[in-house]
Motif scaffolding. Sequence first.
Motif, short mmCIF file in Angstrom:
data_model
loop_
_atom_site.label_atom_id
_atom_site.label_comp_id
_atom_site.label_asym_id
_atom_site.label_seq_id
_atom_site.Cartn_x
_atom_site.Cartn_y
_atom_site.Cartn_z
N GLY A 196 26.81 39.40 37.43
CA GLY A 196 27.69 38.25 37.48
C GLY A 196 27.59 37.27 36.34
N ASP A 197 26.52 37.33 35.56
CA ASP A 197 26.40 36.42 34.42
C ASP A 197 26.56 37.16 33.09
OD1 ASP A 197 24.06 37.84 34.44
OD2 ASP A 197 22.72 36.10 34.62
N GLU A 198 27.08 38.38 33.12
CA GLU A 198 27.32 39.14 31.89
C GLU A 198 28.69 38.72 31.35
OE1 GLU A 198 28.57 41.84 29.11
OE2 GLU A 198 29.55 41.86 31.08
N PRO A 199 28.80 38.36 30.06
CA PRO A 199 30.02 37.73 29.54
C PRO A 199 31.31 38.52 29.79
CG PRO A 199 28.24 37.50 27.95
CD PRO A 199 27.72 38.37 29.04
N THR A 225 31.91 40.73 32.06
CA THR A 225 32.16 40.76 33.49
C THR A 225 32.76 39.44 33.96
OG1 THR A 225 30.31 42.30 33.78
CG2 THR A 225 31.07 41.13 35.73
N VAL A 226 32.25 38.34 33.44
CA VAL A 226 32.80 37.02 33.80
C VAL A 226 34.26 36.92 33.37
CG1 VAL A 226 32.61 34.55 33.36
CG2 VAL A 226 30.53 35.89 33.73
N GLN A 227 34.55 37.37 32.15
CA GLN A 227 35.93 37.32 31.65
C GLN A 227 36.85 38.19 32.50
OE1 GLN A 227 36.24 37.52 27.15
NE2 GLN A 227 34.04 37.77 27.36
N ALA A 228 36.38 39.40 32.84
CA ALA A 228 37.19 40.31 33.65
C ALA A 228 37.44 39.74 35.05
CB ALA A 228 36.51 41.67 33.75
N ALA A 229 36.42 39.11 35.62
CA ALA A 229 36.57 38.52 36.96
C ALA A 229 37.60 37.40 36.95
CB ALA A 229 35.22 37.98 37.45
N ALA A 230 37.57 36.57 35.90
CA ALA A 230 38.54 35.48 35.79
C ALA A 230 39.96 36.03 35.66
CB ALA A 230 38.19 34.59 34.60
N LEU A 231 40.12 37.09 34.85
CA LEU A 231 41.43 37.71 34.69
C LEU A 231 41.92 38.33 36.00
CD1 LEU A 231 41.11 39.40 31.19
CD2 LEU A 231 42.75 37.63 31.82
N CYS A 232 41.03 39.02 36.69
CA CYS A 232 41.39 39.64 37.98
C CYS A 232 41.88 38.58 38.96
CB CYS A 232 40.20 40.38 38.57
SG CYS A 232 39.95 42.02 37.87
N GLN A 264 43.17 35.61 38.18
CA GLN A 264 44.45 35.08 37.72
C GLN A 264 45.60 36.03 38.03
OE1 GLN A 264 43.81 34.38 33.55
NE2 GLN A 264 42.15 32.91 33.93
N LYS A 265 45.36 37.34 37.87
CA LYS A 265 46.40 38.34 38.09
C LYS A 265 46.52 38.76 39.55
CE LYS A 265 45.79 40.41 33.47
NZ LYS A 265 47.14 40.37 32.92
N GLY A 266 45.60 38.29 40.39
CA GLY A 266 45.63 38.64 41.80
C GLY A 266 45.24 40.08 42.08
N ILE A 267 44.47 40.68 41.17
CA ILE A 267 44.10 42.10 41.32
C ILE A 267 43.10 42.29 42.45
CG2 ILE A 267 42.88 44.00 40.16
CD1 ILE A 267 44.16 43.02 37.55
N ALA A 268 42.13 41.40 42.55
CA ALA A 268 41.10 41.49 43.58
C ALA A 268 40.41 40.14 43.70
CB ALA A 268 40.08 42.58 43.25
N ARG A 269 39.69 39.97 44.79
CA ARG A 269 38.86 38.76 44.96
C ARG A 269 37.45 39.13 44.51
NH1 ARG A 269 38.52 37.42 50.55
NH2 ARG A 269 39.05 39.58 51.00
N CYS A 270 37.10 38.75 43.31
CA CYS A 270 35.81 39.14 42.74
C CYS A 270 34.70 38.22 43.22
CB CYS A 270 35.87 39.12 41.21
SG CYS A 270 36.96 40.39 40.53
N VAL A 271 33.55 38.81 43.49
CA VAL A 271 32.36 38.07 43.87
C VAL A 271 31.33 38.26 42.77
CG1 VAL A 271 30.52 37.79 45.57
CG2 VAL A 271 32.82 38.44 46.32
N LEU A 272 31.00 37.19 42.06
CA LEU A 272 30.01 37.25 40.97
C LEU A 272 28.63 36.93 41.53
CD1 LEU A 272 32.13 35.32 38.35
CD2 LEU A 272 31.43 37.70 38.12
N ILE A 275 37.03 30.86 42.66
CA ILE A 275 36.37 32.14 42.45
C ILE A 275 34.98 32.07 43.09
CG2 ILE A 275 35.20 31.68 40.25
CD1 ILE A 275 36.22 34.49 39.36
N GLU A 276 34.52 33.17 43.65
CA GLU A 276 33.29 33.18 44.44
C GLU A 276 32.08 33.55 43.57
OE1 GLU A 276 31.99 34.77 48.89
OE2 GLU A 276 33.83 35.47 47.94
N ILE A 277 31.12 32.64 43.52
CA ILE A 277 29.86 32.88 42.82
C ILE A 277 28.73 32.73 43.84
CG2 ILE A 277 28.35 32.19 40.92
CD1 ILE A 277 30.78 30.82 39.64
#
Length: 711
Positions: free
Chosen positions: A411-414, A416-423, A425-433, A455-457
């Motif tokens: 969850g703190d890998e750069p 991965t963080v960028q991909a989670a934010a994009l997901c 924004q695009k509504g692809i999935a609810r990511c849990v970091l 976003i869930e951390i």
Amino acid sequence: MQHTFFITATGAGTGLTSVCLGLVRALEQLGVNVAFCKPIAQRGSFDRGPERSTHMVRSTLGLSPAEPLSLSHAQEKLSQGKTDAFMEEVIQVFQQSAGEAEVVIVEGLVPLADDNYIDQLNANMATALDADVILVAAKNADSTAQLNERIKMAASLFGGLNHHRLLGCVLNKVGAPDLDSQQIVATEEPSEEAPSDIGLERIIASLPVFSDKRFRCLGAIQWNPLLVAPRTSDVSHYLKAEVLNEGQLLERRVQNITVCARTMKNMLHTLKAGALIVTPGDREDILLVSCMAALNGVPLAGVVLTGGIEPEPGIMALCQSAFKTGLPLMLVGGNTFKVAQQLNNMNTEVPPDDIERINSVMDAAAADLDGEWLIERSQVRLEKRLSPPAFRYQLVQRARAGKKRIVLPEGDEPRTVQAAALCHQKGIARCVLLGKPDEVRSVAASHNVTLPDDIEIIDPESVRSQYVAPMVALRKHKGLTEPMAEAMLEDTVVLATMMLARGDVDGLVSGAVHTTANTIRPALQLIKTKPDAALVSSIFFMLLPDQPVIYGDCAVNPDPNAEELADIAIQSGDSALAFGIEPRIAMISYSTGQSGSGSDVEKVRKATQLAREKRPDLMLDGPLQYDAASVPSVAASKAPDSPVAGKANVFIFPDLNTGNTTYKAVQRSANLVSIGPMLQGLRKPVNDLSRGASVDDILYTIALTAIQAMA
């Protein structure tokens, strides 16, 4: 019947090429067989080498438009009164470009103030090609009233707003700042605000040209400053800089520029991802603090030293560790003020060789265009066609429908963080970091990523204890005790796997920093395989220019026996069906049919027989050589009676050595996108990433995982 859309601009600076390429991408995503044509080349003052539009289409879309005619040739023909003869040449270029496509996007010429003949050329081309006309406009420095008048004037060249062939207008660069602030040089305190999303209804209401419903607004493409971010190498080339340390000169992008005239403490806040630091060569303090930022994980675009002053060897020695992170360092001769002026005048158009940026521009444009209405207008009968853009588009659309919760243990890998934010924004999935919230937010801030508030951390320490007892229960037969479970749950991948095992999340994606074994081992221990699966295997989706194909197994099983190979084939066929691909499965070997012998080919022959017995509903054949499986002309001679040969879209390799080597060779040699590996055979979806995965790779793997979870 073939349908043609002729796209032309209302004036200079509208982004005509970007919109044309975005239209091609939008129609491709919807499954249309689309072609592109640029009948007449129009070179700008900065253009060098091949014609930009045609070159971009060839290098990104896999299309083969014909070479355009030169503008000077067009001028000569018009001056000689040979307009009709010239239009015959235009039609020839069009036909060579169009081929068997259902829809053809034709890029017209940009009208220029002193060249009235261009307006007439555009009108003549649209008529000669019997095309529907679409205008492209951008507000730029105009007022809303001036923009409205400009659209109206352009429309008059094609019969006016009510003409049946004039469909409407695409508004580009919506929400862009004033022209003066669109240049590459930013202030020392760049705004953190994202561009506002201006509603389409509000835009339409403000422009009287859209009051008649027959003249449509066919899209409002939002301004995105990241799409005008050049590579550091582009800036270096433009400045004719001496490169003192190359680093990631080709990969990094300049999102803003800090011209350092302040003391060190007063410019620290500008040291963010994508910042290019421009400073006098004798400001060692600025160079050293930039290096410290790089060592702390901030991917600066680079440092430009001005005045021709090269740092002392001792200073350069102190910077070596920072240089190893990829930080580019350049030296130029002019003073800082002069360099800043040069940068402010830099052309921000996309260079023809910047494939990554071209694709980003196309995707952004496609997202804001009304492709479905254009399909309706062209009366195209959509068949089941999965081009790579259509496949990726379907992935995203299907994942959105599931709203699945996917855990990301790194969850703190750069990336991965960028991909989670994009997901998110695009509504692809609810990511849990999974990670310390402060550390995750710090990584996001240093990479200019805006994390949504919702976003869930999850801090691993806050939830770890609740999974100890369930883990002991799952592994009690292996002698697992509570202290052992507590120690194992210190690993966030194990913790995330337990979250999945307990049903607290729907899927797991890991591997950006962990090995494949680190990701798969906990899944095998805690999730386990499906009742009907003998093993866990993997596939890659290889996005070839004309269709996606599946390769398996390229990541997990070193040397499967015949029974295991049959199981891999069945799993891969089912995965293909789950993602909208009608499987034609080829069991790959060095021999086709009965032509060869040996233990390896016998294994493939037996696996083919077993797979057919287990799943007679699957179209499957083997052994087949790769060329016999994929090339119709070879199949005709080597396996004429095979239902799969020459048209296979699922390729099952006999061992990991063959599969992994082939997938990497095809991916790198053909410069194509591969998505995966996607794991098969587990009770719940767990997917592994390559440690070199890009942000897009992670995003699409999350989408794959969400779709698996829906099944």
